[in-house]
Design a protein around this motif. Structure first.
Motif, short mmCIF file in Angstrom:
data_model
loop_
_atom_site.label_atom_id
_atom_site.label_comp_id
_atom_site.label_asym_id
_atom_site.label_seq_id
_atom_site.Cartn_x
_atom_site.Cartn_y
_atom_site.Cartn_z
N THR A 164 0.82 -1.21 0.00
CA THR A 164 0.00 0.00 0.00
C THR A 164 0.86 1.26 0.00
O THR A 164 0.47 2.28 -0.59
CB THR A 164 -0.98 0.01 1.19
N LEU A 167 1.69 1.95 -3.47
CA LEU A 167 0.56 2.63 -4.11
C LEU A 167 0.56 4.11 -3.78
O LEU A 167 0.31 4.97 -4.64
CB LEU A 167 -0.76 1.98 -3.67
N PHE A 263 -6.78 4.02 -2.62
CA PHE A 263 -7.08 2.80 -3.37
C PHE A 263 -7.96 1.89 -2.53
O PHE A 263 -7.66 1.65 -1.36
CB PHE A 263 -5.80 2.02 -3.72
N HIS A 345 -8.44 2.46 -7.92
CA HIS A 345 -8.48 3.86 -7.53
C HIS A 345 -9.85 4.23 -6.97
O HIS A 345 -10.88 3.71 -7.38
CB HIS A 345 -8.15 4.71 -8.76
#
Length: 452
Positions: A164, A167, A263, A345
């Motif tokens: 994460t 991301l 996300f 997203h």
């Protein structure tokens, strides 16, 4: 923010989907004047209409490649590749994620750990049959449970945290924006165990994180300034500057999300093949966002009090009649296995396949990426109180099924990383080169959670 003792009415995952029985409401007349506020002059209308035509042309241009590649259009990467690249996506994968809005990360959690998660969850459910709410009620596929040992462990797994944070590195914000993308918090969500051949848990195309709020909230609207100015090609879906103060849930809906999840995501606890009841997305992030935001503002709709699928307290719906180009470019996720993770997203149009057309279950733990910022810290405070009492987290229907479960995770049973994830301890001091926004985000966090 509400206290944990003032959580939402009882319900299940169907509460925010009109096609599953969520209560539809009508738009107040003020929403018509809001359109005029966004598109105030004749020349603004011309820009929107011209931009809309360019948008349709872009869909037409991109559709051939999507149709040819199908699920292969979704970026895929192994967790080992992220580790080998200093915790970042390889550049070409990051570029694809920016365009497609989604990614499959393989082997985030070792297969045996993911299998153990599932075994523990199934035992937890079996121990409390008749006490747990699920959807649909007659044959649950999505369970209103949040505090199983597996869920706590998966949310704070070091590999999941690394994934994460990778991301987060695709995102950016102004130095003064009070957000720290190098830190994530735990957002406690449901889980799914969708049975073979199941047809009842079919989510139609939609967008989460609000619906009318994207037009209604002045700060949320700033995230889409280029779109509303008729320059959708310049829209940056990964700029978090205005998202950190955006209000995404005006109506306290029983399933609306009040945090900034950059996300959404899930971790697979099964071998889930394409066609096996998996996630579907529109892999044109910028175009699809511009489409559902601009269409209510074009000349044909500007004088109608209609936001074309957006209603208060429900997810933004995306139907075939109104948004055919989006529906025609939807693709399913590629095959995934135990321990693989899927992320998409927060503005992405997504759905769930209408049938689990396989011989095995389609099982996932829903776990998003939630960076450190004020609204997320405020949520974590109330979520922490809910965890301590065994209550449902504040964004979800207030069933409180687990309050008296002795085998649920508790503050006394969780490890150091899980405590940090749940806001029970705080982060180390920031490095000297931290931005003013990062410093402010941590300062806010510590004050909100009582560490300062």
């Amino acid at each position: 923010m509400m206290a944990a003792s003032q959580l939402k009415p009882k319900g299940d995952i169907s509460s925010v989907f009109s096609h599953l029985g969520g209560k539809e409401t009508v738009l107040d007349p003020s929403f018509l004047s809001l359109k005029k506020e966004i598109v105030p002059e004749a020349e603004d209308q011309v820009k929107i209409d011209e931009a809309y035509q360019r948008l349709l042309q872009s869909f037409e241009k991109e559709a051939a490649e999507i149709k040819e590649k199908g699920s292969a259009i979704v970026p895929q990467v192994t967790f080992a590749e992220i580790e080998a690249n200093q915790g970042q996506f390889p550049a070409h994968i990051a570029d694809e994620i920016r365009k497609r809005g989604c990614v499959v990360i393989r082997n985030v959690v070792p297969e045996q750990e993911a299998r153990d998660y599932k075994d523990q969850v199934q035992e937890y459910i079996n121990n409390h049959r008749g006490q747990i709410v699920g959807f649909p009620a007659n044959d649950p596929q999505v369970w209103e449970i949040y505090w199983s040992q597996s869920q706590l462990a998966a949310r704070s797994h070091p590999n999941f945290n690394t994934a994460t944070l990778a991301l987060n590195k695709i995102w950016h914000a102004s130095d003064s924006a009070a957000i720290d993308l190098s830190k994530n918090l735990g957002y406690c969500d449901r889980l799914r165990i969708r049975k073979p051949q199941n047809k009842s848990f079919a989510l139609q195309e939609h967008i989460d994180s609000g619906s009318v709020e994207r037009w209604l909230d002045p700060e949320y609207r700033k995230c889409y300034t280029e779109i509303f100015n008729g320059n959708w090609e310049n829209h940056d879906p990964f700029d978090a500057t205005h998202r950190v103060e955006a209000r995404m849930d005006y109506y306290n809906s029983p399933g609306g999300c009040s945090v900034f999840r950059n996300f959404q995501g899930w971790l697979a606890m099964a071998e889930i093949k394409t066609g096996g009841g998996t996630l579907r997305v529109c892999p044109l992030l910028k175009q699809s966002t511009a489409y559902f935001l601009m269409k209510p503002l074009i000349k044909e709709y500007i004088d109608k009090n209609d936001y074309i699928g957006a209603l208060p307290g429900l997810c933004q719906g995306i139907g075939k009649t109104d948004y055919p180009q989006i529906i025609d470019t939807m693709v399913s996720m590629p095959d995934v296995g135990y321990g693989d993770a899927v992320f998409w997203h927060c503005d992405q149009v997504h759905a769930v396949e209408p049938k689990n057309d396989s011989q095995v279950d389609s099982s996932v733990l829903y776990i998003p990426s939630v960076p450190l910022c004020r609204i997320n810290s405020e949520y974590i405070l109330i979520q922490r109180e809910a965890f301590e009492k065994g209550l449902t987290p504040p964004d979800f229907p207030g069933n409180h099924c687990e309050e008296r479960f002795e085998d649920r995770a508790k503050p006394s049973t969780i490890n150091k990383m899980e405590k940090l994830n749940m806001g029970m301890t705080t982060f180390p001091s920031l490095p000297t080169d931290a931005t003013s926004g990062q410093k402010k985000a941590l300062e806010n966090h510590n004050k909100i959670l009582g560490f300062a």
